[in-house]
Design a protein around this motif. Structure first.
Motif, PDB file in Angstrom:
ATOM      1  N   VAL A   7      -0.617  14.557  -0.743  1.00  0.00           N
ATOM      2  CA  VAL A   7      -1.875  14.213   0.019  1.00  0.00           C
ATOM      3  C   VAL A   7      -2.685  13.356  -0.825  1.00  0.00           C
ATOM      4  O   VAL A   7      -3.186  12.369   0.030  1.00  0.00           O
ATOM      5  CB  VAL A   7      -2.892  15.518   0.285  1.00  0.00           C
ATOM      6  N   TYR A   8      -2.911  13.132  -1.983  1.00  0.00           N
ATOM      7  CA  TYR A   8      -3.392  12.078  -2.828  1.00  0.00           C
ATOM      8  C   TYR A   8      -2.636  10.918  -2.573  1.00  0.00           C
ATOM      9  O   TYR A   8      -3.293   9.669  -2.751  1.00  0.00           O
ATOM     10  CB  TYR A   8      -2.994  12.542  -4.247  1.00  0.00           C
ATOM     11  N   GLY A   9      -1.483  11.016  -2.293  1.00  0.00           N
ATOM     12  CA  GLY A   9      -0.460   9.720  -2.089  1.00  0.00           C
ATOM     13  C   GLY A   9      -1.175   9.083  -0.937  1.00  0.00           C
ATOM     14  O   GLY A   9      -1.186   7.495  -0.797  1.00  0.00           O
ATOM     15  N   PHE A  10      -1.514   9.653   0.103  1.00  0.00           N
ATOM     16  CA  PHE A  10      -2.392   8.952   1.204  1.00  0.00           C
ATOM     17  C   PHE A  10      -3.564   8.108   0.958  1.00  0.00           C
ATOM     18  O   PHE A  10      -3.973   6.952   1.286  1.00  0.00           O
ATOM     19  CB  PHE A  10      -2.481   9.864   2.414  1.00  0.00           C
ATOM     20  N   GLY A  11      -4.306   8.840  -0.024  1.00  0.00           N
ATOM     21  CA  GLY A  11      -5.513   8.146  -0.704  1.00  0.00           C
ATOM     22  C   GLY A  11      -5.191   6.783  -1.451  1.00  0.00           C
ATOM     23  O   GLY A  11      -5.951   5.891  -1.331  1.00  0.00           O
ATOM     24  N   GLY A  12      -3.986   6.994  -2.224  1.00  0.00           N
ATOM     25  CA  GLY A  12      -3.628   5.624  -2.844  1.00  0.00           C
ATOM     26  C   GLY A  12      -3.318   4.466  -1.824  1.00  0.00           C
ATOM     27  O   GLY A  12      -3.523   3.288  -2.135  1.00  0.00           O
ATOM     28  N   LEU A  13      -2.484   4.792  -0.754  1.00  0.00           N
ATOM     29  CA  LEU A  13      -2.215   3.894   0.345  1.00  0.00           C
ATOM     30  C   LEU A  13      -3.619   3.313   0.681  1.00  0.00           C
ATOM     31  O   LEU A  13      -3.717   1.966   0.935  1.00  0.00           O
ATOM     32  CB  LEU A  13      -1.697   4.465   1.346  1.00  0.00           C
ATOM     33  N   SER A  14      -4.610   4.169   1.088  1.00  0.00           N
ATOM     34  CA  SER A  14      -5.956   3.528   1.603  1.00  0.00           C
ATOM     35  C   SER A  14      -6.560   2.734   0.413  1.00  0.00           C
ATOM     36  O   SER A  14      -7.160   1.860   0.945  1.00  0.00           O
ATOM     37  CB  SER A  14      -6.924   4.929   2.120  1.00  0.00           C
ATOM     38  N   PHE A  15      -6.598   3.233  -0.554  1.00  0.00           N
ATOM     39  CA  PHE A  15      -7.056   2.326  -1.848  1.00  0.00           C
ATOM     40  C   PHE A  15      -6.311   1.067  -1.666  1.00  0.00           C
ATOM     41  O   PHE A  15      -7.342   0.091  -2.001  1.00  0.00           O
ATOM     42  CB  PHE A  15      -6.820   3.127  -3.015  1.00  0.00           C
ATOM     43  N   GLY A  16      -5.008   0.909  -1.844  1.00  0.00           N
ATOM     44  CA  GLY A  16      -4.562  -0.471  -1.597  1.00  0.00           C
ATOM     45  C   GLY A  16      -5.226  -1.322  -0.404  1.00  0.00           C
ATOM     46  O   GLY A  16      -5.429  -2.572  -0.705  1.00  0.00           O
ATOM     47  N   TYR A  17      -5.090  -0.895   0.661  1.00  0.00           N
ATOM     48  CA  TYR A  17      -5.438  -1.593   1.857  1.00  0.00           C
ATOM     49  C   TYR A  17      -7.165  -1.846   1.787  1.00  0.00           C
ATOM     50  O   TYR A  17      -7.581  -2.814   2.490  1.00  0.00           O
ATOM     51  CB  TYR A  17      -5.167  -0.858   3.018  1.00  0.00           C
TER      52      TYR A  17
ATOM     53  N   SER B 214       2.815  14.198  -9.596  1.00  0.00           N
ATOM     54  CA  SER B 214       3.291  12.856  -9.200  1.00  0.00           C
ATOM     55  C   SER B 214       4.388  12.641  -8.471  1.00  0.00           C
ATOM     56  O   SER B 214       4.442  11.769  -7.561  1.00  0.00           O
ATOM     57  CB  SER B 214       3.848  12.280 -10.846  1.00  0.00           C
ATOM     58  N   LEU B 215       5.543  13.787  -8.252  1.00  0.00           N
ATOM     59  CA  LEU B 215       6.539  13.683  -7.576  1.00  0.00           C
ATOM     60  C   LEU B 215       6.205  13.793  -5.981  1.00  0.00           C
ATOM     61  O   LEU B 215       6.609  12.942  -5.220  1.00  0.00           O
ATOM     62  CB  LEU B 215       7.529  14.769  -7.631  1.00  0.00           C
ATOM     63  N   GLY B 216       5.106  14.581  -5.684  1.00  0.00           N
ATOM     64  CA  GLY B 216       4.409  14.392  -4.382  1.00  0.00           C
ATOM     65  C   GLY B 216       3.912  13.231  -4.083  1.00  0.00           C
ATOM     66  O   GLY B 216       4.085  12.795  -2.783  1.00  0.00           O
ATOM     67  N   CYS B 217       3.216  12.682  -4.732  1.00  0.00           N
ATOM     68  CA  CYS B 217       2.520  11.243  -4.766  1.00  0.00           C
ATOM     69  C   CYS B 217       3.531  10.258  -4.269  1.00  0.00           C
ATOM     70  O   CYS B 217       3.540   9.531  -3.349  1.00  0.00           O
ATOM     71  CB  CYS B 217       1.727  10.864  -5.622  1.00  0.00           C
ATOM     72  N   LEU B 218       4.535  10.455  -5.059  1.00  0.00           N
ATOM     73  CA  LEU B 218       5.859   9.176  -4.947  1.00  0.00           C
ATOM     74  C   LEU B 218       6.410   9.443  -3.682  1.00  0.00           C
ATOM     75  O   LEU B 218       6.401   8.519  -2.789  1.00  0.00           O
ATOM     76  CB  LEU B 218       6.905   9.428  -6.117  1.00  0.00           C
ATOM     77  N   LEU B 219       6.715  10.819  -3.011  1.00  0.00           N
ATOM     78  CA  LEU B 219       7.377  10.866  -1.849  1.00  0.00           C
ATOM     79  C   LEU B 219       6.567  10.207  -0.755  1.00  0.00           C
ATOM     80  O   LEU B 219       7.187   9.436   0.369  1.00  0.00           O
ATOM     81  CB  LEU B 219       7.510  12.186  -1.536  1.00  0.00           C
ATOM     82  N   THR B 220       5.404  10.374  -0.664  1.00  0.00           N
ATOM     83  CA  THR B 220       4.387   9.695   0.360  1.00  0.00           C
ATOM     84  C   THR B 220       4.346   8.421   0.440  1.00  0.00           C
ATOM     85  O   THR B 220       4.522   7.706   1.461  1.00  0.00           O
ATOM     86  CB  THR B 220       3.044  10.260   0.037  1.00  0.00           C
ATOM     87  N   ASN B 221       4.513   7.802  -0.826  1.00  0.00           N
ATOM     88  CA  ASN B 221       4.411   6.246  -0.866  1.00  0.00           C
ATOM     89  C   ASN B 221       5.671   5.710  -0.572  1.00  0.00           C
ATOM     90  O   ASN B 221       5.842   4.581   0.118  1.00  0.00           O
ATOM     91  CB  ASN B 221       3.931   5.847  -2.254  1.00  0.00           C
ATOM     92  N   LEU B 222       6.725   6.222  -1.068  1.00  0.00           N
ATOM     93  CA  LEU B 222       8.060   5.900  -0.698  1.00  0.00           C
ATOM     94  C   LEU B 222       8.408   5.881   0.786  1.00  0.00           C
ATOM     95  O   LEU B 222       9.084   4.777   1.386  1.00  0.00           O
ATOM     96  CB  LEU B 222       9.168   6.452  -1.431  1.00  0.00           C
ATOM     97  N   ILE B 223       8.025   6.983   1.538  1.00  0.00           N
ATOM     98  CA  ILE B 223       8.454   7.052   2.754  1.00  0.00           C
ATOM     99  C   ILE B 223       7.486   5.957   3.662  1.00  0.00           C
ATOM    100  O   ILE B 223       7.949   5.101   4.417  1.00  0.00           O
ATOM    101  CB  ILE B 223       7.954   8.415   3.351  1.00  0.00           C
TER     102      ILE B 223
END
Length: 356
Positions: free
Chosen positions: A83-93, A225-234
């Motif tokens: 779920v945090y991974g989506f936060g990273g995506l939004s942060f970058g954009y 970290s593994l959970g975050c990675l999966l979101t970002n890679l997908i």
């Protein structure tokens, strides 16, 4: 047994803050790669390679520890990391729409508050932690920190507004409305990272039983970290295949060997710096004693503080007006004061517990 030392713990959080504040600087030197390709490589290092590498050398019987992790802890920590991974995506954009200063301040500010309060609520310790000896002082420091973050945001807004008014380029990509939506999403979801680490604490406890000592936090970090990675890679895998930019990652010929190696190294450095912040977060966290709950807001505030210090050193603020610069300096002074107050509160709390 780790002896609590809030002063030393704060220093370790500061090192983590410096690392976090500078982790995206290498991207400025990346050439002929899209931002998405840069992100994929840094993600691999931030959320897979570095956590496993450091974990392997600092946590005895690492894979045994992970195998012992209860499913009721492992999967929630993993999913919260995703779920945090989506936060990273939004942060970058968000950075693309409202700039570095505003994105960092608003999103990290939200994360600092929610990432501290939510775990305490889930544990039913909100009132308990702030009413014990030193707790009220820590609370004052946290409020001062939030105020300092808000002032940094104000300084960032004044900067963007002032520079935009001077810009002659009508193609300016500054979009406050779109950026604000993204940054609110980023901040809210980024707080989930702190919750993920709290949920994964039993994994660290298992690591401690195997002799991990000060490095016990590196075990739970792998799972989140593994959970975050999966979101970002997908997500970025889909985006880069769709726009064709994935070719620059899988083919050296697209950029040339020298440029490819340079881009890859810079992206790897960015990801490694991102990880290093939480390596030191873990070391600082275990030294905060009974005030470990303050680690998140302290770390996030350090991150914002040093991101602005780096901006000043890189002369990103040299063209702003006097009002903006004074606001920034005052904001940074408030943040420094908040660090001192929180550290002092933790220190007197530990003195009362007889650990010093």
């Amino acid at each position: 047994m780790i002896t609590p030392n809030p002063i030393f713990g704060t220093g370790l959080h500061a090192i983590g803050g410096i690392s976090a504040a500078s982790c995206y600087m290498p991207f400025e030197k990346v050439k002929n790669w899209t931002w998405e390709i840069f992100w994929i490589v840094q993600a691999l290092f931030a959320w897979l390679i570095m956590p496993l590498l450091i974990g392997f050398f600092t946590v005895p019987d690492l894979f045994t520890v992970l195998a012992k992790a209860p499913a009721s802890v492992f999967w929630p920590a993993l999913l919260l990391g995703a779920v945090y991974g989506f936060g990273g995506l939004s942060f970058g954009y968000a950075i693309r729409n409202i700039g570095y200063s505003l994105t960092y301040t608003i999103s990290i500010g939200i994360s600092a508050v929610l990432g501290t309060i939510i775990p305490l609520i889930l544990k039913g310790q909100l009132i308990e932690q702030f009413t014990k000896i030193g707790g009220d002082t820590v609370l004052i420091g946290m409020i001062a920190s939030i105020f300092g973050v808000a002032l940094c945001g104000r300084a960032g807004f004044l900067k963007e507004k002032f520079l935009s008014s001077k810009a002659k380029d009508k193609g300016n990509s500054f979009n406050m409305k779109k950026g604000l939506i993204l940054v609110l999403i980023a901040g809210s979801l980024s707080a989930i990272w702190g919750v993920s680490l709290e949920v994964g604490q039993p994994i660290s406890d298992i690591a401690a039983e195997h002799g991990a000592g000060n490095f016990e936090g590196n075990a739970k970090l792998i799972v989140s970290s593994l959970g975050c990675l999966l979101t970002n890679l997908i997500w970025f895998g889909f985006v880069t295949f769709k726009n064709g930019s994935i070719k620059t990652l899988i083919s050296v010929k697209q950029t040339g060997t020298k440029r490819y190696l340079s881009n890859f190294s810079l992206s790897a450095l960015a990801g490694s710096l991102w990880y290093v912040q939480f390596f030191f977060y873990g070391l600082g966290h275990v030294r905060m004693g009974s005030f470990q709950f303050s680690s998140w807001v302290l770390h996030m505030s350090m991150l914002i503080f040093f991101s602005y210090i780096i901006g000043v050193l890189m002369k990103e603020w040299k063209d702003v007006n006097r009002k903006t610069y004074i606001t920034l300096i005052f904001a940074l002074l408030v943040l420094v004061t908040s660090f001192v107050i929180m550290t002092y509160g933790s220190y007197i709390g530990e003195l009362a517990n007889g650990t010093h």
